[in-house]
Design a protein around this motif. Structure first.
Motif, mmCIF file in Angstrom:
data_model
loop_
_atom_site.group_PDB
_atom_site.id
_atom_site.type_symbol
_atom_site.label_atom_id
_atom_site.label_comp_id
_atom_site.label_asym_id
_atom_site.label_seq_id
_atom_site.Cartn_x
_atom_site.Cartn_y
_atom_site.Cartn_z
ATOM 1 N N HIS A 194 45.434 39.545 33.138
ATOM 2 C CA HIS A 194 44.319 40.400 32.733
ATOM 3 C C HIS A 194 43.997 41.437 33.808
ATOM 4 C CE1 HIS A 194 40.481 41.610 30.974
ATOM 5 N NE2 HIS A 194 39.948 41.432 32.171
ATOM 6 N N LEU A 195 44.152 41.055 35.084
ATOM 7 C CA LEU A 195 43.816 41.957 36.190
ATOM 8 C C LEU A 195 44.925 42.940 36.534
ATOM 9 C CD1 LEU A 195 42.016 39.638 38.783
ATOM 10 C CD2 LEU A 195 40.990 41.382 37.320
ATOM 11 N N ARG A 196 46.073 42.844 35.881
ATOM 12 C CA ARG A 196 47.208 43.680 36.274
ATOM 13 C C ARG A 196 46.866 45.155 36.229
ATOM 14 N NH1 ARG A 196 51.350 46.295 33.768
ATOM 15 N NH2 ARG A 196 50.624 45.603 31.730
ATOM 16 N N ARG A 197 46.246 45.604 35.153
ATOM 17 C CA ARG A 197 45.883 47.012 35.034
ATOM 18 C C ARG A 197 44.851 47.407 36.086
ATOM 19 N NH1 ARG A 197 49.479 50.108 32.277
ATOM 20 N NH2 ARG A 197 50.036 49.184 30.274
ATOM 21 N N TYR A 198 43.934 46.524 36.367
ATOM 22 C CA TYR A 198 42.907 46.824 37.370
ATOM 23 C C TYR A 198 43.509 46.862 38.774
ATOM 24 C CZ TYR A 198 39.647 45.952 33.567
ATOM 25 O OH TYR A 198 38.968 46.017 32.370
ATOM 26 N N LEU A 199 44.486 46.003 39.030
ATOM 27 C CA LEU A 199 45.194 46.045 40.307
ATOM 28 C C LEU A 199 45.957 47.356 40.455
ATOM 29 C CD1 LEU A 199 46.530 42.375 40.364
ATOM 30 C CD2 LEU A 199 44.985 43.373 42.057
ATOM 31 N N GLU A 200 46.610 47.795 39.377
ATOM 32 C CA GLU A 200 47.326 49.063 39.415
ATOM 33 C C GLU A 200 46.369 50.227 39.653
ATOM 34 O OE1 GLU A 200 49.372 49.317 35.744
ATOM 35 O OE2 GLU A 200 50.859 47.772 36.237
ATOM 36 N N LEU A 201 45.241 50.201 38.943
ATOM 37 C CA LEU A 201 44.257 51.274 39.098
ATOM 38 C C LEU A 201 43.710 51.314 40.517
ATOM 39 C CD1 LEU A 201 42.458 53.492 37.886
ATOM 40 C CD2 LEU A 201 40.841 51.692 37.226
ATOM 41 N N ALA A 202 43.344 50.147 41.056
ATOM 42 C CA ALA A 202 42.802 50.104 42.418
ATOM 43 C C ALA A 202 43.836 50.579 43.428
ATOM 44 C CB ALA A 202 42.355 48.674 42.744
#
Length: 278
Positions: A194-202
């Motif tokens: 679930h956090l993959r996109r947020y990790l990429e964005l950060a």
């Protein structure tokens, strides 16, 4: 918007094709691609590019890992969570120059800095008065700059990842726990995907900002001892070499690198919005 953002860049782009050195005012005119050839053939620029890549990658990676750990902790309920969250956000709110000055003088200073003071105190516990007093900015200059930037950017990563954690479907997590999933299995198979996109964005947003960082390098080391990155190289060429044409060419190179990263960041943001609307 065009006047504020685009016209200065167009002016920089035009100057990057000109011979314009304040120390030689008579030799001014159209120079073609000579400034770009000089920039890419300059060994100090190549060194600055390598330093920029190393600095950006290390700061973003360490900040992401620390931010993920802090976000996982703050996602739990405990007494005083609001106070802890506010305290952890504080480093990101400090003015970058003030943050760099804090690290340079209050922490790294060899005479009265916190690090050497702690070493003196620890050695005194064992009855020794000969504690090592290293000059951190001379021994590990690049790591010193990286540590200051990690302290500043970890809260930024933490906020993005905490927002991602709080957008999880809690009923799915509860169902997994009822079925006997351990905390590690919940993190590995539910939370982390679930956090993959947020990790990429950060990571992408952090890279955009860190690759353009000037304050920490200028304030802490003045670009010395192998810490000069691309923005500092532009400053050095412009204000010390007085070569406005070549400095503009180097500035265009920095903007081009930033645009490449920004393109990936915009795609990631767009995919996040599409997922939220589905």
């Amino acid at each position: 918007m065009i006047v504020v953002t685009q016209l200065p860049f167009v002016g920089t782009l035009v100057i990057s094709f000109m011979r314009w050195n304040a120390l030689d005012p008579s030799n001014r005119g159209f120079g073609g691609l000579s400034n770009y050839r000089n920039a890419f053939s300059d060994p100090t620029l190549r060194s600055a590019i390598v330093t920029t890549v190393v600095l950006t990658a290390s700061v973003v990676l360490v900040s992401l890992l620390l931010g993920l750990g802090l976000a996982l902790l703050l996602d739990r309920r405990f007494r005083g969570r609001g106070i802890v969250r506010t305290m952890l956000i504080t480093p990101f709110l400090v003015v970058p120059v003030a943050s760099a000055l804090l690290w340079k003088h209050a922490i790294y200073n060899a005479s009265y800095g916190l690090l050497d003071g702690v070493l003196t105190w620890v050695w005194s516990l064992f009855g020794s008065a000969n504690a090592p007093q290293p000059d951190w900015l001379s021994v590990i200059p690049l790591i010193s700059v990286e540590a200051a930037l990690v302290w500043q950017w970890t809260p930024f990563m933490m906020l993005i990842l905490l927002a991602g954690l709080q957008s999880r479907a809690l009923d799915v997590v509860e169902a997994a726990r009822v079925d006997g999933a351990s905390s590690w299995q919940v993190f590995r198979y539910l939370t982390f995907p679930h956090l993959r996109r947020y990790l990429e964005l950060a990571a992408l947003l952090g890279s955009i900002y860190v690759v353009q960082n000037f304050d920490a390098v200028f304030t802490i080391t003045s670009g010395g001892l192998g810490t000069a990155n691309l923005p500092y190289k532009v400053y050095e060429t412009f204000y010390q070499g007085h070569d406005y044409g070549e400095a503009s060419a180097e500035g265009v190179i920095v903007v081009a690198c930033s645009l490449v990263i920004a393109t990936f960041a915009l795609r990631t943001v767009s995919s996040l919005f599409r997922e939220e609307t589905l």
